[in-house]
Design an enzyme around this catalytic site. Structure first.
Site, PDB file in Angstrom:
ATOM      1  CB  CYS A 151      -0.978  -0.159   1.342  1.00  0.00           C
ATOM      2  SG  CYS A 151      -1.794  -1.730   1.111  1.00  0.00           S
TER       3      CYS A 151
ATOM      4  N   GLY B 266      -1.070   0.857  -4.501  1.00  0.00           N
ATOM      5  CA  GLY B 266      -2.543   0.142  -4.914  1.00  0.00           C
ATOM      6  C   GLY B 266      -3.677   1.061  -5.399  1.00  0.00           C
TER       7      GLY B 266
ATOM      8  CG  ASN C  13       3.145  -0.597   3.011  1.00  0.00           C
ATOM      9  OD1 ASN C  13       2.870  -1.388   2.185  1.00  0.00           O
ATOM     10  ND2 ASN C  13       4.521  -0.449   2.998  1.00  0.00           N
ATOM     11  N   GLY C  14       2.055  -2.637   5.633  1.00  0.00           N
ATOM     12  CA  GLY C  14       2.790  -3.892   5.920  1.00  0.00           C
ATOM     13  C   GLY C  14       1.663  -5.017   5.957  1.00  0.00           C
TER      14      GLY C  14
ATOM     15  CE1 TYR D 233       5.850  -4.511 -10.997  1.00  0.00           C
ATOM     16  CE2 TYR D 233       5.305  -5.066  -8.887  1.00  0.00           C
ATOM     17  CZ  TYR D 233       5.173  -4.649  -9.969  1.00  0.00           C
ATOM     18  OH  TYR D 233       3.807  -4.308 -10.562  1.00  0.00           O
TER      19      TYR D 233
ATOM     20  CG  ASP E 235      10.629  -6.444 -12.089  1.00  0.00           C
ATOM     21  OD1 ASP E 235       9.357  -6.834 -11.338  1.00  0.00           O
ATOM     22  OD2 ASP E 235       9.902  -5.762 -12.820  1.00  0.00           O
TER      23      ASP E 235
HETATM   24  P1  AMP Z   1       4.206 -13.349 -13.664  1.00  0.00           P
HETATM   25  O1  AMP Z   1       3.624 -14.125 -14.864  1.00  0.00           O
HETATM   26  O2  AMP Z   1       4.067 -14.258 -12.648  1.00  0.00           O
HETATM   27  O3  AMP Z   1       5.243 -14.258 -13.182  1.00  0.00           O
HETATM   28  O4  AMP Z   1       4.845 -12.063 -13.106  1.00  0.00           O
HETATM   29  C1  AMP Z   1       6.060 -11.413 -13.303  1.00  0.00           C
HETATM   30  C2  AMP Z   1       5.558 -10.229 -13.842  1.00  0.00           C
HETATM   31  O5  AMP Z   1       5.137  -9.085 -12.416  1.00  0.00           O
HETATM   32  C3  AMP Z   1       7.363  -8.846 -13.373  1.00  0.00           C
HETATM   33  O6  AMP Z   1       6.937  -8.594 -14.557  1.00  0.00           O
HETATM   34  C4  AMP Z   1       6.849  -8.779 -12.484  1.00  0.00           C
HETATM   35  O7  AMP Z   1       7.492  -6.957 -13.238  1.00  0.00           O
HETATM   36  C5  AMP Z   1       5.721  -8.195 -11.526  1.00  0.00           C
HETATM   37  N1  AMP Z   1       5.352  -8.132 -10.560  1.00  0.00           N
HETATM   38  C6  AMP Z   1       6.344  -9.230  -9.599  1.00  0.00           C
HETATM   39  N2  AMP Z   1       5.716  -9.019  -8.467  1.00  0.00           N
HETATM   40  C7  AMP Z   1       4.551  -8.316  -8.431  1.00  0.00           C
HETATM   41  C8  AMP Z   1       3.389  -7.890  -7.654  1.00  0.00           C
HETATM   42  N3  AMP Z   1       4.170  -8.552  -6.197  1.00  0.00           N
HETATM   43  N4  AMP Z   1       2.580  -7.731  -8.202  1.00  0.00           N
HETATM   44  C9  AMP Z   1       2.739  -7.135  -9.262  1.00  0.00           C
HETATM   45  N5  AMP Z   1       3.295  -7.007 -10.587  1.00  0.00           N
HETATM   46  C10 AMP Z   1       4.202  -8.135  -9.998  1.00  0.00           C
END
Ligand code: AMP
Length: 493
Positions: free
Chosen positions: A2, A30, A102-103, A260, A368
């Site tokens: 958040c 968020g 946030n947490g 990220y 990332d």
């Molecule tokens: P995935 O398809 O599940 O491997 O999602 C990877 C992508 O989601 C990467 O491009 C990241 O930038 C992004 N990502 C990583 N962590 C999160 C997160 N907690 N919430 C939303 N997107 C994320």
């Protein structure tokens, strides 16, 4: 995950416009709900589902008067998705207190049981902040009774210490106690970011605290102090500032904020997110060379969070950098879609290729992180369909293998593509010709370079070692089940 902001301005001003600007600046943290509370001679509150621009209408802004207030944008990891679960929260007794955070509280189930079920208190929401606020208010109530109705800085720090003792997990908090002052504090491990700044104008001194420094920038504040792990800052009613280490543990800020979550123009614990991402890219480029991995024709970032790193990879490898993927910014996060099928199609909706950057080329895609692998797999398919000869993939973080109980919305353990797979097996799953993940120590070193005092980082999602010792397998299961039940309920997505 958040975003929050708190502002205490000079007498007679309204802080709501700055809170609104600040919330817009952390909208990426968020998009589910937003809220703001200010104080005149009573609380003025507006919170609801939706993006900042949808939640606050002109008439709300006219009603949100007062020179102190806190605001919040919500990405739910705990709690349901009702308006009542959106932040801020406030209590009227023993002193009127409004709070945002946030947490994620890791002992929420136990606290609920101890304090509420057996103690007879009833909750208004399923949000973990309500528990933090309750414990803080308990602390104030104890001192209020002892001091015969007077609350000062020592009593505020007493209440913070009570929160530290009782509430486990990761939390950065900002609160104001009506007619008393504003307080900002961090959990004893400093897992979640928080920043603090000040400015002065003809009306007097303004104080602001927020989850990312970009909030301070957009409102013209200067960062004046860092709030360390277990530390609190209190601005009293007469604008005196007191900073204190209330509870000290090992500082372990979440590295995923730099990887990220945060905006590149933010500083966290005095470390630039942008520069850290550039260092990730440089280290990844060096690693690529050291491994003798094949040289591509071009480096292409997966927009947006990997751009700065991808540029640094390209310059380290002395290769061309090209934008080959275009993101539609107006599609919500693919990550929170309920099932696999809708996730895949929304990735296609979100990203499109510029075929001429792929046709007949060996391309190196940089992202990332890889969580479930859906995004990367789909992008690789798109690259091949656009005519790429070979597709390589480099990631600016190590393989994700363990769920985050501290508030980053990650897959449950079995959903991680890296769970139980070698890098070669992941490469095969993604259908890439070569896959390289950034080495974990190189990642930490890239962030540490900006502030050598940061000896440790929370790397739990990469290692399964949780810095707060309270995280047991049983607790993880409770947290996962809670999130799982919210994910499977379409109303919460
Ligand atoms: P995935 O398809 O599940 O491997 O999602 C990877 C992508 O989601 C990467 O491009 C990241 O930038 C992004 N990502 C990583 N962590 C999160 C997160 N907690 N919430 C939303 N997107 C994320």
């Amino acid at each position: 995950m958040c975003g929050f902001i708190g502002i205490f301005g000079p007498d007679g001003v309204d802080v709501a416009p700055e809170i609104y600007e600040g919330l817009l600046a952390v909208q990426h943290r968020g998009q589910d709900a937003a809220g703001m509370i200010t104080y005149t001679d009573r609380f003025n509150l507006r919170k609801s589902h939706g993006m900042v621009a949808e939640v606050f209408a002109e008439e709300d802004m006219q009603r949100l008067r007062g020179n102190v207030g806190v605001g919040h944008v919500r990405y739910p990891t705990v709690g349901e998705n009702r308006s009542e679960d959106a932040q801020p929260f406030h209590h009227t007794f023993p002193l009127g207190t409004a709070m945002v955070h946030n947490g994620n509280v890791t002992n929420l189930a136990e606290l609920r049981d101890e304090l509420f079920v057996r103690g007879g208190t009833r909750l208004n929401s399923t949000c973990d902040l309500e528990v933090i606020l309750y414990v803080f208010q308990q602390g104030l109530a104890e001192r209020f009774a002892e001091n015969k109705g007077v609350i000062g800085v020592e009593d505020i720090f007493y209440a913070v210490a009570k929160v530290h003792k009782t509430v486990k997990g990761a939390y950065s908090v900002c609160a104001f106690v009506a007619d008393c002052g504003m307080v900002a504090f961090r959990d004893p491990y400093g897992i979640k970011p928080i920043c603090f700044g000040e400015k002065t104008d003809e009306g007097g001194r303004w104080f602001a605290c927020a989850s990312e420094s970009v909030v301070l920038d957009v409102n013209g504040y200067r960062r004046t102090t860092e709030i360390g792990p277990g530390e609190a800052v209190f601005i009293s009613h007469d604008r005196g500032l007191t900073q204190r280490k209330v509870t000290v543990e090992k500082h372990t800020p979440c590295i995923f904020e730099w990887v990220y979550f945060s905006r590149p123009d933010s500083f966290l614990d005095n470390v630039s997110v942008y520069k850290t991402r550039r260092r990730f890219g440089k280290a990844l480029g060096k690693q690529w060379k050291a491994l003798g991995a094949p040289m591509p024709d071009v480096v292409i970032p997966v927009p947006d969070s990997s751009r700065d790193a991808a540029m640094a990879v390209a310059s380290e490898l002395k290769l061309r950098y090209r934008e080959g993927l275009v993101k539609n910014r107006y599609i919500g996060r693919t990550f929170i879609m309920p099932d696999q099928a809708s996730r895949s199609s929304s990735i296609r909706r979100k990203l499109n290729v510029i075929p001429l950057e792929f046709r007949g080329k060996d391309v190196l895609l940089v992202d990332d992180s890889i969580v479930r692998g859906n995004t990367s797999r789909r992008i690789v398919q798109m690259a091949r369909a656009a005519g790429a000869r070979r597709v390589y993939f480099a990631v600016t973080s190590p393989p994700l293998i363990a769920p985050c109980p501290y508030g980053v919305d990650m897959a449950s353990k079995t959903e991680f593509v890296a769970d139980g797979r070698t890098v070669e097996e992941i490469a095969e799953f993604l259908d890439v010709d070569r896959l390289v993940y950034l080495d974990r120590e190189a990642m930490n070193q890239a962030a540490r370079k900006g502030n050598p005092c940061l000896e440790h980082f929370c790397n739990a999602c990469f290692t399964g070692d949780y810095p707060t010792e309270d995280v047991t397998l049983e607790r993880l299961k409770v947290i996962e089940d809670e999130r799982g039940s919210q994910r499977s309920n379409p109303a919460t997505l």
